[in-house]
Write an enzyme that holds these catalytic residues in place. Structure first.
Site, short mmCIF file in Angstrom:
data_model
loop_
_atom_site.label_atom_id
_atom_site.label_comp_id
_atom_site.label_asym_id
_atom_site.label_seq_id
_atom_site.Cartn_x
_atom_site.Cartn_y
_atom_site.Cartn_z
N ASN A 1 14.28 -47.18 -29.37
CA ASN A 1 15.74 -47.33 -29.43
C ASN A 1 16.31 -48.50 -28.63
O ASN A 1 17.38 -48.99 -28.95
CB ASN A 1 16.43 -46.02 -29.06
CG ASN A 1 16.19 -45.60 -27.64
OD1 ASN A 1 15.15 -45.93 -27.07
ND2 ASN A 1 17.12 -44.89 -27.07
N LYS B 1 2.45 -50.72 -24.45
CA LYS B 1 2.40 -50.25 -25.84
C LYS B 1 3.81 -49.91 -26.33
O LYS B 1 4.40 -48.91 -25.93
CB LYS B 1 1.53 -48.99 -25.96
CG LYS B 1 1.21 -48.74 -27.44
CD LYS B 1 0.87 -47.32 -27.79
CE LYS B 1 2.05 -46.49 -28.19
NZ LYS B 1 2.77 -46.93 -29.41
N GLY C 1 10.53 -41.74 -23.68
CA GLY C 1 10.40 -41.20 -25.02
C GLY C 1 10.85 -39.75 -25.06
O GLY C 1 11.66 -39.32 -24.24
N SER C 2 10.28 -39.02 -26.00
CA SER C 2 10.74 -37.65 -26.23
C SER C 2 10.15 -36.67 -25.21
O SER C 2 9.12 -36.95 -24.59
CB SER C 2 10.33 -37.23 -27.65
OG SER C 2 8.93 -37.24 -27.74
N GLY D 1 6.38 -36.59 -23.52
CA GLY D 1 6.42 -36.72 -22.07
C GLY D 1 5.70 -35.57 -21.37
O GLY D 1 4.97 -35.77 -20.40
N GLU E 1 10.80 -40.85 -18.43
CA GLU E 1 12.21 -40.78 -18.80
C GLU E 1 12.28 -40.20 -20.20
O GLU E 1 11.71 -40.76 -21.13
CB GLU E 1 12.87 -42.17 -18.78
CG GLU E 1 13.02 -42.77 -17.40
CD GLU E 1 13.94 -41.97 -16.49
OE1 GLU E 1 14.72 -41.13 -16.99
OE2 GLU E 1 13.85 -42.17 -15.27
N CYS F 1 19.56 -42.23 -25.16
CA CYS F 1 19.29 -41.04 -24.34
C CYS F 1 20.51 -40.66 -23.52
O CYS F 1 20.66 -39.53 -23.11
CB CYS F 1 18.10 -41.30 -23.45
SG CYS F 1 18.27 -42.83 -22.54
N GLN G 1 13.87 -39.65 -39.12
CA GLN G 1 14.99 -39.41 -38.19
C GLN G 1 16.25 -39.04 -38.98
O GLN G 1 16.99 -38.13 -38.59
CB GLN G 1 15.24 -40.66 -37.33
CG GLN G 1 16.34 -40.49 -36.29
CD GLN G 1 16.01 -39.47 -35.21
OE1 GLN G 1 14.98 -39.53 -34.58
NE2 GLN G 1 16.91 -38.50 -34.99
N GLU H 1 18.60 -31.79 -28.21
CA GLU H 1 18.82 -33.22 -28.42
C GLU H 1 18.54 -33.55 -29.88
O GLU H 1 17.48 -33.22 -30.41
CB GLU H 1 17.88 -34.06 -27.54
CG GLU H 1 18.18 -35.55 -27.67
CD GLU H 1 17.17 -36.46 -26.98
OE1 GLU H 1 15.96 -36.28 -27.20
OE2 GLU H 1 17.60 -37.35 -26.24
N GLU I 1 13.97 -45.66 -12.32
CA GLU I 1 13.72 -47.00 -12.84
C GLU I 1 14.87 -47.92 -12.41
O GLU I 1 15.94 -47.46 -12.07
CB GLU I 1 13.66 -46.97 -14.36
CG GLU I 1 12.60 -46.03 -14.88
CD GLU I 1 12.11 -46.40 -16.27
OE1 GLU I 1 11.29 -47.31 -16.36
OE2 GLU I 1 12.56 -45.77 -17.24
P1 NAD Z 1 8.35 -40.64 -28.77
O1 NAD Z 1 8.10 -39.71 -27.65
O2 NAD Z 1 8.04 -40.19 -30.13
O3 NAD Z 1 7.51 -41.99 -28.56
C1 NAD Z 1 7.63 -42.77 -27.38
C2 NAD Z 1 6.35 -43.59 -27.20
O4 NAD Z 1 5.27 -42.70 -26.92
C3 NAD Z 1 5.94 -44.40 -28.43
O5 NAD Z 1 5.44 -45.65 -28.02
C4 NAD Z 1 4.83 -43.55 -29.03
O6 NAD Z 1 3.90 -44.29 -29.78
C5 NAD Z 1 4.18 -42.99 -27.77
N1 NAD Z 1 3.38 -41.78 -27.99
C6 NAD Z 1 3.54 -40.83 -28.94
N2 NAD Z 1 2.59 -39.87 -28.81
C7 NAD Z 1 1.82 -40.21 -27.74
C8 NAD Z 1 0.70 -39.62 -27.11
N3 NAD Z 1 0.16 -38.49 -27.55
N4 NAD Z 1 0.18 -40.25 -26.02
C9 NAD Z 1 0.73 -41.39 -25.56
N5 NAD Z 1 1.78 -42.00 -26.13
C10 NAD Z 1 2.33 -41.42 -27.21
O7 NAD Z 1 9.87 -41.09 -28.63
P2 NAD Z 1 10.73 -42.03 -29.62
O8 NAD Z 1 10.99 -41.27 -30.86
O9 NAD Z 1 10.10 -43.38 -29.71
O10 NAD Z 1 12.08 -42.19 -28.78
C11 NAD Z 1 13.11 -41.26 -28.82
C12 NAD Z 1 13.13 -40.41 -27.57
O11 NAD Z 1 13.17 -41.26 -26.41
C13 NAD Z 1 14.34 -39.51 -27.45
O12 NAD Z 1 13.95 -38.21 -27.07
C14 NAD Z 1 15.17 -40.15 -26.33
O13 NAD Z 1 15.98 -39.27 -25.62
C15 NAD Z 1 14.11 -40.74 -25.48
N6 NAD Z 1 14.65 -41.82 -24.65
C16 NAD Z 1 14.84 -41.57 -23.32
C17 NAD Z 1 15.36 -42.55 -22.49
C18 NAD Z 1 15.55 -42.29 -21.02
O14 NAD Z 1 15.57 -43.23 -20.26
N7 NAD Z 1 15.69 -41.05 -20.59
C19 NAD Z 1 15.69 -43.80 -23.02
C20 NAD Z 1 15.50 -44.02 -24.38
C21 NAD Z 1 14.96 -43.02 -25.19
#
Ligand code: NAD
Length: 483
Positions: free
Chosen positions: A155, A178, A231-232, A236, A253, A287, A334, A385, A464
């Site tokens: 995002n 990555k 990420g999600s 996480g 995060e 987020c 999405q 979310e 961060e």
């Molecule tokens: P996601 O968790 O699907 O993916 C994030 C990253 O993790 C990608 O690079 C993906 O390839 C990698 N990934 C996926 N599975 C993995 C695994 N098993 N091992 C290691 N890496 C893996 O998230 P997304 O769909 O790309 O982003 C959306 C999410 O990010 C939302 O939940 C949003 O709230 C969150 N987000 C949080 C913040 C914050 O700072 N809190 C900022 C931006 C987005």
């Protein structure tokens, strides 16, 4: 220019060399799904292994490089990003669907972040303290952690990688980066600029590919000393288990369900703009988006009526079209999740106010109108979310009730309040259980020189950005010495 001329061929960057992958993938323009933005090399586990080894080897020299060398490298990267912000913004708008002016602004932000950390590289943190014992000197210094694995979402394809890569390199760590599979070309464009800075081979590596294969290889590798992930929540959580099991340093995060409280004494017009901006801009894919609007009873109906009117006037369309306020959502899955959430909200009895419909535009893209519901606190639309342009309004009896609703969530990233009461604003800033508070501002929209992060299910580990980034990217060493 033909469309095919705009197609990028993105390769991995491992140990100072560009490499193809075992397989290739493509990214598409969410505003016009017939358009392929990039063909990119997908790494496999053996390439991940080589990148991590290269990073470990480069650490010996990079971690002992002078602050001036690190500052110069980061400054050069920042300058090139800023000089090319329009071109980089165009790529981001095409690959992720962010409206062009916002995409250009994000590219510029990434450049500013590198410039900020160029300065931080010169300000190596540390302190000298008086010892309890006569004749003994004590100092507390900070050293780089080692190899850091940086895993990022789609995002903010420039800003989030920048606020991880820049401090990692500034403090002398080596990097394995990555990006998300949905925005490989943005990750590659950033890496291409970084590759021209004077870093030792292996100090910075780019691996594109799947989370399950490449991401997991980074997470599990014993030579990766620290992991910073955005990420999600489910991913996480998995990372937390796997990383903690091998004692890696972790910074996570994750999601948010951020409240914006609107008090009866607020400037209502301003509150509506804060809600509109915070909930729906960037198609709600932030987020820090305000997906729960908590409104004091006496202004509830007029707030909802005004917000509905503003929503109806929002321009949704192709990210490159002038005047567009909201682009498409990032991809088909999405879009489907957003539409399912709208349907679920209707079925659970939330009152539909506006939007949530699939939209047709001149080009085939993932378009939907922003959606608003009147919900109860137990409704899923008020709890989960969604990460799309879907928000709900909750009615509050008074300030205490509004604060209780604001904190009634597993998340804790950001919380806002619109009010003219100094007492309420002050109390809210102190009692909102989040990492960031906003008064008379949208919940989304932050500065880069101060800490970013949350509490509860939203974040784990040190903050961060800003000077506090040193907490994660350095380890403390306490030295005692007698002359
Ligand atoms: P996601 O968790 O699907 O993916 C994030 C990253 O993790 C990608 O690079 C993906 O390839 C990698 N990934 C996926 N599975 C993995 C695994 N098993 N091992 C290691 N890496 C893996 O998230 P997304 O769909 O790309 O982003 C959306 C999410 O990010 C939302 O939940 C949003 O709230 C969150 N987000 C949080 C913040 C914050 O700072 N809190 C900022 C931006 C987005």
């Amino acid at each position: 220019m033909k469309r095919s001329d705009l197609q990028h061929k993105a390769r991995q960057y491992i140990n100072g060399r560009w490499e193809t992958g075992v397989t290739t993938g493509i990214s598409r323009n969410p505003s016009d799904t017939g358009e392929v933005v990039a063909e990119y090399a997908r790494a496999d586990r053996s390439q991940a292994e080589r990148a991590i080894r290269a990073a470990a080897d480069a650490f010996a020299s990079w971690s002992h490089s002078t602050p001036q060398r690190r500052a110069d490298a980061l400054d050069q990267i920042g300058s090139e990003i800023l000089a090319r912000k329009d071109e980089l913004g165009l790529l981001l708008a095409r690959e992720e669907g962010k409206p062009l002016p916002e995409a250009v602004a994000e590219a510029a932000r990434a450049g500013q972040i590198f410039k900020f950390f160029a300065g931080e590289a010169l300000r190596s943190p540390g302190e000298t303290v008086a010892s309890l014992r006569p004749g003994v000197q004590v100092d507390v210094t900070r050293e780089p952690v080692g190899v850091v694995g940086l895993i990022t979402p789609w995002n903010f394809p420039y800003a989030i990688p920048a606020w991880k890569i820049a401090p990692a390199l500034a403090f002398g760590n080596s990097v394995v980066f990555k990006p998300s599979e949905l925005v490989p070309a943005c990750g590659w464009a950033l890496a291409e600029i970084i590759s021209r800075a004077a870093l030792p081979a292996g100090a910075f590596n780019l691996l594109m590919g799947s989370g399950r294969e490449v991401g997991q290889a980074i997470v599990e590798h014993p030579a990766v000393d620290a992991l910073s992930f955005t990420g999600s929540v489910p991913v996480g959580e998995r990372l937390l288990q796997a990383g903690a099991a091998r004692r890696a340093r972790l910074q996570l995060e994750m999601g948010g369900k951020n409240p914006l409280v609107v008090m009866a004494d607020a400037d209502l017009e301003r509150a509506v703009e804060c809600a509109l901006q915070g909930a729906f801009f960037s198609a709600g894919q932030r987020c820090t988006a305000s997906s729960r609007l908590i409104v004091e009873s006496s202004v509830h109906d007029s707030f909802v009526a005004r917000l509905r009117q503003r929503m109806a006037a929002l321009k949704v369309g192709h990210a490159l079209e002038p005047g567009i306020e909201i682009g498409p959502v990032v991809d088909g899955p999405q879009l489907q999740r957003n539409l399912d959430a709208v349907q679920a909200a209707r079925e659970e009895g939330a009152e539909h106010v506006w939007g949530g419909d699939l939209l047709q535009r001149a080009s085939p893209g993932h378009y939907m109108s922003p959606a608003l519901f009147l919900a109860q606190p137990e409704h899923r639309v008020a709890r989960d979310e969604i990460f799309g342009p879907v928000a709900c309004v909750l009615r509050a009896d008074d300030y205490e009730h509004a604060l209780q609703l604001a904190n009634d969530t597993p998340f804790g990233l950001c919380a806002g309040i619109c009010t003219r009461s100094l007492a309420h604003a002050t109390h809210f800033r102190r009692h909102a259980k989040v990492g960031m508070t906003m008064v008379n501002l949208p919940t989304a929209g932050v500065d880069y020189h101060v800490p970013f992060g949350g509490r509860k299910a939203s974040s784990y580990g040190p903050r961060e950005q800003g000077r506090q980034a040193a907490e994660f990217y350095t380890v403390t060493k306490t030295g005692y010495m007698q002359a």
